[in-house]
Design a protein around this motif. Structure first.
Motif, PDB file in Angstrom:
ATOM      1  N   LYS A   1      15.258  -6.816  -6.782  1.00  0.00           N
ATOM      2  CA  LYS A   1      13.847  -6.814  -7.181  1.00  0.00           C
ATOM      3  C   LYS A   1      13.079  -5.841  -6.297  1.00  0.00           C
ATOM      4  CE  LYS A   1      11.954 -10.376  -8.899  1.00  0.00           C
ATOM      5  NZ  LYS A   1      11.212 -11.540  -9.416  1.00  0.00           N
ATOM      6  N   LEU A   2      12.030  -5.251  -6.883  1.00  0.00           N
ATOM      7  CA  LEU A   2      11.043  -4.482  -6.136  1.00  0.00           C
ATOM      8  C   LEU A   2       9.774  -5.317  -6.079  1.00  0.00           C
ATOM      9  CD1 LEU A   2       9.744  -1.910  -4.863  1.00  0.00           C
ATOM     10  CD2 LEU A   2       9.317  -1.105  -7.213  1.00  0.00           C
ATOM     11  N   VAL A   3       9.234  -5.500  -4.886  1.00  0.00           N
ATOM     12  CA  VAL A   3       7.989  -6.251  -4.707  1.00  0.00           C
ATOM     13  C   VAL A   3       6.961  -5.295  -4.118  1.00  0.00           C
ATOM     14  CG1 VAL A   3       6.870  -8.235  -3.633  1.00  0.00           C
ATOM     15  CG2 VAL A   3       9.294  -8.368  -4.275  1.00  0.00           C
ATOM     16  N   VAL A   4       5.808  -5.181  -4.770  1.00  0.00           N
ATOM     17  CA  VAL A   4       4.757  -4.273  -4.290  1.00  0.00           C
ATOM     18  C   VAL A   4       3.449  -5.036  -4.168  1.00  0.00           C
ATOM     19  CG1 VAL A   4       5.844  -2.213  -5.253  1.00  0.00           C
ATOM     20  CG2 VAL A   4       4.187  -3.470  -6.624  1.00  0.00           C
ATOM     21  N   SER A   5       2.660  -4.675  -3.155  1.00  0.00           N
ATOM     22  CA  SER A   5       1.341  -5.286  -2.979  1.00  0.00           C
ATOM     23  C   SER A   5       0.361  -4.225  -2.498  1.00  0.00           C
ATOM     24  CB  SER A   5       1.413  -6.448  -1.979  1.00  0.00           C
ATOM     25  OG  SER A   5       1.879  -6.017  -0.713  1.00  0.00           O
ATOM     26  N   GLY A   6      -0.908  -4.409  -2.878  1.00  0.00           N
ATOM     27  CA  GLY A   6      -1.953  -3.520  -2.394  1.00  0.00           C
ATOM     28  C   GLY A   6      -1.821  -2.090  -2.870  1.00  0.00           C
ATOM     29  N   ARG A   7      -1.273  -1.895  -4.058  1.00  0.00           N
ATOM     30  CA  ARG A   7      -1.090  -0.528  -4.558  1.00  0.00           C
ATOM     31  C   ARG A   7      -1.268  -0.510  -6.076  1.00  0.00           C
ATOM     32  NH1 ARG A   7      -0.547   5.157  -3.647  1.00  0.00           N
ATOM     33  NH2 ARG A   7      -0.094   5.873  -5.748  1.00  0.00           N
TER      34      ARG A   7
ATOM     35  N   GLY B   1      -8.994 -11.568  -2.052  1.00  0.00           N
ATOM     36  CA  GLY B   1      -9.075 -10.791  -0.823  1.00  0.00           C
ATOM     37  C   GLY B   1      -9.206  -9.300  -1.061  1.00  0.00           C
ATOM     38  N   ASP B   2      -9.250  -8.562   0.044  1.00  0.00           N
ATOM     39  CA  ASP B   2      -9.414  -7.112  -0.006  1.00  0.00           C
ATOM     40  C   ASP B   2      -8.061  -6.417   0.079  1.00  0.00           C
ATOM     41  OD1 ASP B   2      -8.699  -7.450   2.650  1.00  0.00           O
ATOM     42  OD2 ASP B   2     -10.715  -7.064   3.436  1.00  0.00           O
ATOM     43  N   HIS B   3      -8.038  -5.185   0.572  1.00  0.00           N
ATOM     44  CA  HIS B   3      -6.802  -4.403   0.608  1.00  0.00           C
ATOM     45  C   HIS B   3      -5.699  -5.093   1.402  1.00  0.00           C
ATOM     46  CE1 HIS B   3      -4.302  -0.881   0.288  1.00  0.00           C
ATOM     47  NE2 HIS B   3      -4.199  -0.789   1.607  1.00  0.00           N
ATOM     48  N   PHE B   4      -6.080  -5.809   2.453  1.00  0.00           N
ATOM     49  CA  PHE B   4      -5.090  -6.475   3.293  1.00  0.00           C
ATOM     50  C   PHE B   4      -5.036  -7.971   3.014  1.00  0.00           C
ATOM     51  CE2 PHE B   4      -5.768  -2.513   5.612  1.00  0.00           C
ATOM     52  CZ  PHE B   4      -4.438  -2.145   5.861  1.00  0.00           C
ATOM     53  N   PHE B   5      -5.125  -8.333   1.743  1.00  0.00           N
ATOM     54  CA  PHE B   5      -5.131  -9.734   1.339  1.00  0.00           C
ATOM     55  C   PHE B   5      -3.862 -10.475   1.758  1.00  0.00           C
ATOM     56  CE2 PHE B   5      -3.102  -7.361  -2.043  1.00  0.00           C
ATOM     57  CZ  PHE B   5      -2.014  -8.160  -2.387  1.00  0.00           C
ATOM     58  N   ILE B   6      -2.770  -9.765   1.947  1.00  0.00           N
ATOM     59  CA  ILE B   6      -1.512 -10.438   2.292  1.00  0.00           C
ATOM     60  C   ILE B   6      -1.651 -11.248   3.580  1.00  0.00           C
ATOM     61  CG2 ILE B   6       0.012  -8.867   1.050  1.00  0.00           C
ATOM     62  CD1 ILE B   6       0.589  -7.451   3.703  1.00  0.00           C
TER      63      ILE B   6
ATOM     64  N   TYR C   1      -2.026  -7.998  -6.042  1.00  0.00           N
ATOM     65  CA  TYR C   1      -3.187  -7.159  -5.715  1.00  0.00           C
ATOM     66  C   TYR C   1      -4.369  -8.023  -5.314  1.00  0.00           C
ATOM     67  CZ  TYR C   1      -5.225  -8.264 -10.327  1.00  0.00           C
ATOM     68  OH  TYR C   1      -5.771  -8.902 -11.419  1.00  0.00           O
ATOM     69  N   GLY C   2      -5.275  -7.435  -4.526  1.00  0.00           N
ATOM     70  CA  GLY C   2      -6.438  -8.152  -4.043  1.00  0.00           C
ATOM     71  C   GLY C   2      -7.580  -8.136  -5.039  1.00  0.00           C
ATOM     72  N   SER C   3      -8.235  -9.265  -5.189  1.00  0.00           N
ATOM     73  CA  SER C   3      -9.312  -9.407  -6.170  1.00  0.00           C
ATOM     74  C   SER C   3     -10.507  -8.516  -5.860  1.00  0.00           C
ATOM     75  CB  SER C   3      -9.774 -10.868  -6.230  1.00  0.00           C
ATOM     76  OG  SER C   3     -10.246 -11.291  -4.946  1.00  0.00           O
ATOM     77  N   GLU C   4     -10.697  -8.171  -4.572  1.00  0.00           N
ATOM     78  CA  GLU C   4     -11.843  -7.360  -4.184  1.00  0.00           C
ATOM     79  C   GLU C   4     -11.553  -5.866  -4.257  1.00  0.00           C
ATOM     80  OE1 GLU C   4     -13.118  -8.608  -0.311  1.00  0.00           O
ATOM     81  OE2 GLU C   4     -12.917 -10.737  -0.816  1.00  0.00           O
ATOM     82  N   GLU C   5     -10.309  -5.509  -4.560  1.00  0.00           N
ATOM     83  CA  GLU C   5      -9.928  -4.098  -4.553  1.00  0.00           C
ATOM     84  C   GLU C   5      -9.611  -3.552  -5.938  1.00  0.00           C
ATOM     85  OE1 GLU C   5      -7.146  -1.262  -1.827  1.00  0.00           O
ATOM     86  OE2 GLU C   5      -6.189  -3.045  -2.639  1.00  0.00           O
TER      87      GLU C   5
ATOM     88  N   SER D   1       0.832  -1.205   0.000  1.00  0.00           N
ATOM     89  CA  SER D   1       0.000   0.000   0.000  1.00  0.00           C
ATOM     90  C   SER D   1       0.868   1.258   0.000  1.00  0.00           C
ATOM     91  CB  SER D   1      -0.956  -0.048   1.201  1.00  0.00           C
ATOM     92  OG  SER D   1      -1.947   0.941   1.117  1.00  0.00           O
ATOM     93  N   MET D   2       0.795   2.079   1.029  1.00  0.00           N
ATOM     94  CA  MET D   2       1.675   3.246   1.123  1.00  0.00           C
ATOM     95  C   MET D   2       3.139   2.829   0.988  1.00  0.00           C
ATOM     96  SD  MET D   2       2.212   5.662   4.472  1.00  0.00           S
ATOM     97  CE  MET D   2       3.565   6.823   4.605  1.00  0.00           C
ATOM     98  N   GLY D   3       3.479   1.706   1.600  1.00  0.00           N
ATOM     99  CA  GLY D   3       4.854   1.218   1.527  1.00  0.00           C
ATOM    100  C   GLY D   3       5.284   0.868   0.120  1.00  0.00           C
ATOM    101  N   ALA D   4       4.331   0.428  -0.719  1.00  0.00           N
ATOM    102  CA  ALA D   4       4.647   0.122  -2.112  1.00  0.00           C
ATOM    103  C   ALA D   4       5.037   1.391  -2.863  1.00  0.00           C
ATOM    104  CB  ALA D   4       3.456  -0.547  -2.783  1.00  0.00           C
ATOM    105  N   LEU D   5       4.297   2.477  -2.628  1.00  0.00           N
ATOM    106  CA  LEU D   5       4.628   3.756  -3.253  1.00  0.00           C
ATOM    107  C   LEU D   5       5.997   4.241  -2.789  1.00  0.00           C
ATOM    108  CD1 LEU D   5       3.935   6.277  -4.921  1.00  0.00           C
ATOM    109  CD2 LEU D   5       2.755   7.182  -2.888  1.00  0.00           C
ATOM    110  N   LEU D   6       6.253   4.166  -1.497  1.00  0.00           N
ATOM    111  CA  LEU D   6       7.539   4.613  -0.964  1.00  0.00           C
ATOM    112  C   LEU D   6       8.683   3.752  -1.490  1.00  0.00           C
ATOM    113  CD1 LEU D   6       6.519   5.342   2.744  1.00  0.00           C
ATOM    114  CD2 LEU D   6       6.761   6.979   0.869  1.00  0.00           C
TER     115      LEU D   6
END
Length: 228
Positions: free
Chosen positions: A96-102, A203-208, A175-179, A73-78
């Motif tokens: 590698k860069l790994v991003v989730s929820g963003r 899952g939603d925003h916090f699918f992890i 990314y989450g399927s519900e978001e 989320s915010m951490g992915a942007l940062l």
């Protein structure tokens, strides 16, 4: 191989503990104003925060040449913006860069609420999910966390995308399927000259946190593959 992680809004060094507890060299970089940095002022300017975090990352990557940057989320942007800075300044870039929820950085946020009065702001935060019941019903904790969340969400909501050179770092996107939808996530493919992998998770925003076993094994496998 070291994993340098950045949390979602309101997070701290323990936020990924359920995933990272069995992974060696998983380090969460804490933001000012929380955890062991509680005595520091909160930061609401994204450039100032990136500079602050870059100084912390520099000390980490000087000890481990091989590393991965991960953010949710915010951490992915940062994490993405820090990769830009690392490459611009010629430092050893992550494997590698790994991003989730963003969604891709170019995506404009539609639901803005960091400016709302505290009670309405908190209602919006609860809608996102991921808030424990004991926090939702504990007024003192709400009062404690509201300024932290407001500062973090100001960072996210005020951010304006700037087109720069593409990264030369592979990116794994979850990314989450519900978001989000696959089409919404395709913009990440424009952010690097290297391979981009985009994966949907249920899952939603916090699918992890609904896929703890998967992500624990993913990070373990990733560090092993990249060090071979």
């Amino acid at each position: 191989m070291k994993i340098i992680a950045f949390t979602f809004a309101g997070g701290n060094k323990h936020s990924f503990q359920i995933i990272a507890k069995n992974i060696e060299n998983f380090t969460v970089i804490e933001y000012p104003g929380r955890g062991f940095r509680m005595g520091e002022d909160l930061i609401t300017d994204i450039d100032s925060l990136i500079e602050d975090l870059f100084q912390k990352v520099k000390s980490e990557i000087s000890q481990h040449q091989d590393y991965i940057i991960y953010g949710h989320s915010m951490g992915a942007l940062l994490g993405y913006l820090l990769c830009q800075k690392i490459e611009e300044l010629g430092f050893q870039k992550p494997a590698k860069l790994v991003v989730s929820g963003r969604k891709p950085p170019v995506t404009k946020r539609e639901n803005l609420f960091c400016h709302l009065p505290d009670n309405l702001f908190w209602d919006e935060v609860v809608k996102i999910g991921g808030i424990p019941d004991e926090l939702i019903n504990h007024q003192e904790l709400i009062e404690f966390f509201t300024p932290i969340l407001k500062a973090d969400l100001t960072i996210v909501e005020v951010y304006k995308y700037q087109k720069k050179n593409k990264l030369n770092i592979p990116i794994d996107v979850f990314y989450g399927s519900e978001e989000s939808t696959e089409d919404e996530m395709q913009g990440w493919e424009e952010e690097s000259n290297e391979k981009i992998s985009i994966t949907q998770m249920k899952g939603d925003h916090f699918f992890i946190f609904k896929h703890v076993t998967f992500f624990t094994q993913y990070f373990k496998n990733l560090t092993q593959k990249l060090t071979i």
